[in-house]
Design a protein around this motif. Structure first.
Motif, PDB file in Angstrom:
ATOM      1  N   GLY A  61       0.815  -1.201   0.000  1.00 17.93           N
ATOM      2  CA  GLY A  61       0.000   0.000   0.000  1.00 17.93           C
ATOM      3  C   GLY A  61       0.854   1.259   0.000  1.00 17.93           C
ATOM      4  N   VAL A  62       1.931   1.251   0.795  1.00 18.11           N
ATOM      5  CA  VAL A  62       2.858   2.385   0.807  1.00 18.11           C
ATOM      6  C   VAL A  62       3.481   2.563  -0.574  1.00 18.11           C
ATOM      7  CG1 VAL A  62       5.027   3.254   1.762  1.00 18.11           C
ATOM      8  CG2 VAL A  62       3.345   2.177   3.274  1.00 18.11           C
ATOM      9  N   GLU A  63       3.830   1.457  -1.201  1.00 21.39           N
ATOM     10  CA  GLU A  63       4.425   1.528  -2.538  1.00 21.39           C
ATOM     11  C   GLU A  63       3.458   2.161  -3.528  1.00 21.39           C
ATOM     12  OE1 GLU A  63       5.433   0.519  -6.587  1.00 21.39           O
ATOM     13  OE2 GLU A  63       3.695  -0.270  -5.512  1.00 21.39           O
ATOM     14  N   GLY A  64       2.189   1.791  -3.444  1.00 17.42           N
ATOM     15  CA  GLY A  64       1.199   2.364  -4.340  1.00 17.42           C
ATOM     16  C   GLY A  64       1.042   3.866  -4.152  1.00 17.42           C
ATOM     17  N   GLU A  65       1.030   4.304  -2.896  1.00 15.22           N
ATOM     18  CA  GLU A  65       0.926   5.741  -2.605  1.00 15.22           C
ATOM     19  C   GLU A  65       2.157   6.490  -3.139  1.00 15.22           C
ATOM     20  OE1 GLU A  65       0.408   6.268   1.557  1.00 15.22           O
ATOM     21  OE2 GLU A  65      -1.244   4.838   1.689  1.00 15.22           O
ATOM     22  N   ALA A  66       3.333   5.900  -2.945  1.00 18.44           N
ATOM     23  CA  ALA A  66       4.557   6.536  -3.420  1.00 18.44           C
ATOM     24  C   ALA A  66       4.564   6.638  -4.943  1.00 18.44           C
ATOM     25  CB  ALA A  66       5.776   5.754  -2.934  1.00 18.44           C
ATOM     26  N   ALA A  67       4.106   5.587  -5.612  1.00 18.54           N
ATOM     27  CA  ALA A  67       4.065   5.603  -7.079  1.00 18.54           C
ATOM     28  C   ALA A  67       3.137   6.701  -7.589  1.00 18.54           C
ATOM     29  CB  ALA A  67       3.620   4.244  -7.605  1.00 18.54           C
ATOM     30  N   ARG A  68       2.001   6.874  -6.939  1.00 19.59           N
ATOM     31  CA  ARG A  68       1.069   7.928  -7.362  1.00 19.59           C
ATOM     32  C   ARG A  68       1.680   9.311  -7.159  1.00 19.59           C
ATOM     33  NH1 ARG A  68      -2.584   4.094  -5.364  1.00 19.59           N
ATOM     34  NH2 ARG A  68      -2.522   4.929  -3.241  1.00 19.59           N
ATOM     35  N   ALA A  69       2.390   9.483  -6.045  1.00 20.86           N
ATOM     36  CA  ALA A  69       3.035  10.772  -5.790  1.00 20.86           C
ATOM     37  C   ALA A  69       4.120  11.056  -6.825  1.00 20.86           C
ATOM     38  CB  ALA A  69       3.625  10.790  -4.384  1.00 20.86           C
ATOM     39  N   TYR A  70       4.872  10.028  -7.176  1.00 20.91           N
ATOM     40  CA  TYR A  70       5.984  10.181  -8.115  1.00 20.91           C
ATOM     41  C   TYR A  70       5.485  10.460  -9.533  1.00 20.91           C
ATOM     42  CZ  TYR A  70      10.248   8.743 -10.657  1.00 20.91           C
ATOM     43  OH  TYR A  70      11.352   8.682 -11.473  1.00 20.91           O
ATOM     44  N   PHE A  71       4.614   9.593 -10.033  1.00 20.10           N
ATOM     45  CA  PHE A  71       4.145   9.768 -11.401  1.00 20.10           C
ATOM     46  C   PHE A  71       3.157  10.928 -11.514  1.00 20.10           C
ATOM     47  CE2 PHE A  71       5.660   5.329 -11.938  1.00 20.10           C
ATOM     48  CZ  PHE A  71       6.511   5.572 -13.007  1.00 20.10           C
ATOM     49  N   GLY A  72       2.621  11.380 -10.395  1.00 21.32           N
ATOM     50  CA  GLY A  72       1.738  12.536 -10.417  1.00 21.32           C
ATOM     51  C   GLY A  72       2.448  13.823 -10.804  1.00 21.32           C
ATOM     52  N   VAL A  73       3.762  13.877 -10.615  1.00 14.90           N
ATOM     53  CA  VAL A  73       4.534  15.072 -10.986  1.00 14.90           C
ATOM     54  C   VAL A  73       5.542  14.764 -12.094  1.00 14.90           C
ATOM     55  CG1 VAL A  73       4.287  16.086  -8.694  1.00 14.90           C
ATOM     56  CG2 VAL A  73       6.277  14.639  -9.180  1.00 14.90           C
ATOM     57  N   PHE A  74       5.433  13.596 -12.679  1.00 12.26           N
ATOM     58  CA  PHE A  74       6.451  13.147 -13.637  1.00 12.26           C
ATOM     59  C   PHE A  74       6.543  14.076 -14.846  1.00 12.26           C
ATOM     60  CE2 PHE A  74       8.517  10.042 -16.503  1.00 12.26           C
ATOM     61  CZ  PHE A  74       9.519   9.594 -15.639  1.00 12.26           C
ATOM     62  N   ASP A  75       5.423  14.663 -15.240  1.00 16.46           N
ATOM     63  CA  ASP A  75       5.427  15.542 -16.404  1.00 16.46           C
ATOM     64  C   ASP A  75       6.351  16.735 -16.200  1.00 16.46           C
ATOM     65  OD1 ASP A  75       4.213  16.156 -19.071  1.00 16.46           O
ATOM     66  OD2 ASP A  75       3.528  17.944 -18.011  1.00 16.46           O
ATOM     67  N   HIS A  76       6.563  17.132 -14.943  1.00 14.44           N
ATOM     68  CA  HIS A  76       7.427  18.274 -14.666  1.00 14.44           C
ATOM     69  C   HIS A  76       8.903  17.955 -14.916  1.00 14.44           C
ATOM     70  CE1 HIS A  76       3.958  20.288 -13.252  1.00 14.44           C
ATOM     71  NE2 HIS A  76       3.861  19.655 -12.095  1.00 14.44           N
ATOM     72  N   LEU A  77       9.240  16.688 -15.099  1.00 10.90           N
ATOM     73  CA  LEU A  77      10.624  16.318 -15.396  1.00 10.90           C
ATOM     74  C   LEU A  77      10.968  16.547 -16.863  1.00 10.90           C
ATOM     75  CD1 LEU A  77      11.015  12.944 -13.448  1.00 10.90           C
ATOM     76  CD2 LEU A  77      11.220  15.278 -12.600  1.00 10.90           C
ATOM     77  N   ILE A  78       9.955  16.751 -17.690  1.00 14.95           N
ATOM     78  CA  ILE A  78      10.152  16.911 -19.131  1.00 14.95           C
ATOM     79  C   ILE A  78      10.351  18.384 -19.445  1.00 14.95           C
ATOM     80  CG2 ILE A  78       9.157  16.490 -21.413  1.00 14.95           C
ATOM     81  CD1 ILE A  78       7.454  14.280 -20.068  1.00 14.95           C
ATOM     82  N   CYS A  79      11.518  18.719 -19.986  1.00 11.05           N
ATOM     83  CA  CYS A  79      11.868  20.121 -20.227  1.00 11.05           C
ATOM     84  C   CYS A  79      11.308  20.657 -21.544  1.00 11.05           C
ATOM     85  CB  CYS A  79      13.388  20.291 -20.233  1.00 11.05           C
ATOM     86  SG  CYS A  79      14.179  19.858 -18.671  1.00 11.05           S
ATOM     87  N   VAL A  80      11.152  19.779 -22.543  1.00 10.33           N
ATOM     88  CA  VAL A  80      10.692  20.252 -23.848  1.00 10.33           C
ATOM     89  C   VAL A  80       9.211  20.605 -23.779  1.00 10.33           C
ATOM     90  CG1 VAL A  80      12.423  18.889 -25.066  1.00 10.33           C
ATOM     91  CG2 VAL A  80      10.196  17.896 -24.621  1.00 10.33           C
ATOM     92  N   LYS A  81       8.787  21.518 -24.636  1.00 14.18           N
ATOM     93  CA  LYS A  81       7.417  22.023 -24.608  1.00 14.18           C
ATOM     94  C   LYS A  81       6.510  21.359 -25.637  1.00 14.18           C
ATOM     95  CE  LYS A  81       8.704  24.916 -21.475  1.00 14.18           C
ATOM     96  NZ  LYS A  81       8.347  24.632 -20.056  1.00 14.18           N
TER      97      LYS A  81
END
Length: 346
Positions: free
Chosen positions: A169-189
């Motif tokens: 369950g902790v892993e699932g919560e962490a994955a949602r937090a991580y991939f929830g902001v993953f788009d911000h890692l992409i610099c190109v527009k």
């Protein structure tokens, strides 16, 4: 005696390629011409993608030499694996099965895996903030900082003994937090290179297609590493038994994929763009042939970079990490170590 832990994978992705044995070498031919020649003693495995033919002579030599041949579809889906007799230590596998059958023991291993995974994901986000945080708006920066804290909390929560379902369950919560902001890692527009949510079978956007392909490559290396030390790649601790799934290989790759697959350098450097992907009628998005080769080359180059291992205190090539971690995992399963020391990037 050759130490197979230090050997490489031969990836063959050219449509219509023919791979044969010539003396003590594996030779890749395309349209009747030789493209590559690799001594067999330098190979740990061969991974053909799509319509690639392996000669019976090479297949026999590979089996005899302990070189596994893993076939994938052109989009990286596992199809089949050819290998010789299992050489693993039966006593080690017995211990592995005992750990798997014990929910408490499985939870202990799973918790360590999640601590490492969350810590490494946190490091990826922190690097993004450090490298291009100034180019993000305040909302994006706040979201990244929030996810960094959430991942730190996930790692801390797994330090205390928990039931296996709680760890997952902790892993699932962490994955949602991580991939929830993953788009911000992409610099190109470029709109065609945005990330909305993780999608797997099939990947529904370009970023997911790239991630899925890289995860396939990493899972292959983890599976080979586990078999090399005598562990059964199908019997995991975090990932439970499922027919056809290499559950322990998926366990092992969890701590490695944030830094080996998720950094998206190919997209941010402009080396992979929208034109490198194909869109299918069912909504699936996949890398095209030329892009897949480019990713394979970049993946191999990344594996040649060196890092100091935090537990061994030795400098080694990143490509050896699956093999090193598999060996440490085997020691922990046997009880030679007090616990499994995961790979956590500094």
């Amino acid at each position: 005696m050759v130490d197979r832990r230090h050997l490489n994978t031969l990836y063959v992705s050219t449509e219509g390629a023919y791979v044969r044995k010539d003396g003590e070498n594996a030779v890749v031919e395309v349209d009747g011409g030789e493209r590559l020649r690799v001594p067999l003693h330098k190979l740990g495995s061969i991974a053909p993608f799509g319509r690639v033919t392996i000669s019976t002579g090479l297949m026999a030599a590979a089996v005899e030499s302990g070189i596994a041949i893993t076939h994938f579809s052109d989009n990286g889906r596992f199809l089949a694996r050819v290998e010789g007799p299992v050489s693993g230590n039966v006593l080690l596998r017995r211990d592995q099965f005992r750990v798997h059958e014990s929910e408490a023991a499985s939870a202990n291993f799973a918790a360590v895996i999640i601590i490492a995974k969350a810590s490494n994901q946190r490091a990826v986000l922190q690097r993004a903030l450090r490298d291009h945080g100034d180019g993000l708006d305040q909302t994006a920066r706040d979201a990244l900082h929030s996810s960094v804290e959430h991942l730190a909390d996930a790692a801390r929560r797994c330090l205390k003994p928990r039931a296996l379902d709680e760890v997952r369950g902790v892993e699932g919560e962490a994955a949602r937090a991580y991939f929830g902001v993953f788009d911000h890692l992409i610099c190109v527009k470029e709109p065609g290179l945005r990330f909305g949510a993780r999608s797997r079978r099939p990947p529904l956007d370009a970023v997911n297609a790239l991630l899925s392909f890289l995860y396939t490559l990493l899972a292959h290396d983890c599976r080979s590493a586990l078999e090399g030390v005598g562990l059964d790649p199908a019997v995991g601790f975090l990932h439970r038994l499922r027919p056809g799934r290499p559950s322990l290989a998926l366990d092992l790759m969890e701590e490695l994929r944030p830094h080996l697959a998720d950094r998206l350098a190919l997209i941010n450097r402009g080396e992979i763009g929208v034109s490198d992907f194909r869109l299918f009628e069912n909504g699936a998005v996949l890398l095209n042939d030329d892009a897949r080769k480019q990713v394979l080359v970049a993946f191999q180059e990344r594996k040649r970079e060196e890092i100091e291992h935090p537990f061994l205190k030795e400098k080694l090539a990143i490509g050896l990490l699956p093999h090193i971690q598999a060996r440490l995992l085997a020691k922990a399963v046997r009880g030679d170590l007090d616990g499994y020391p995961p790979m956590i990037w500094k």
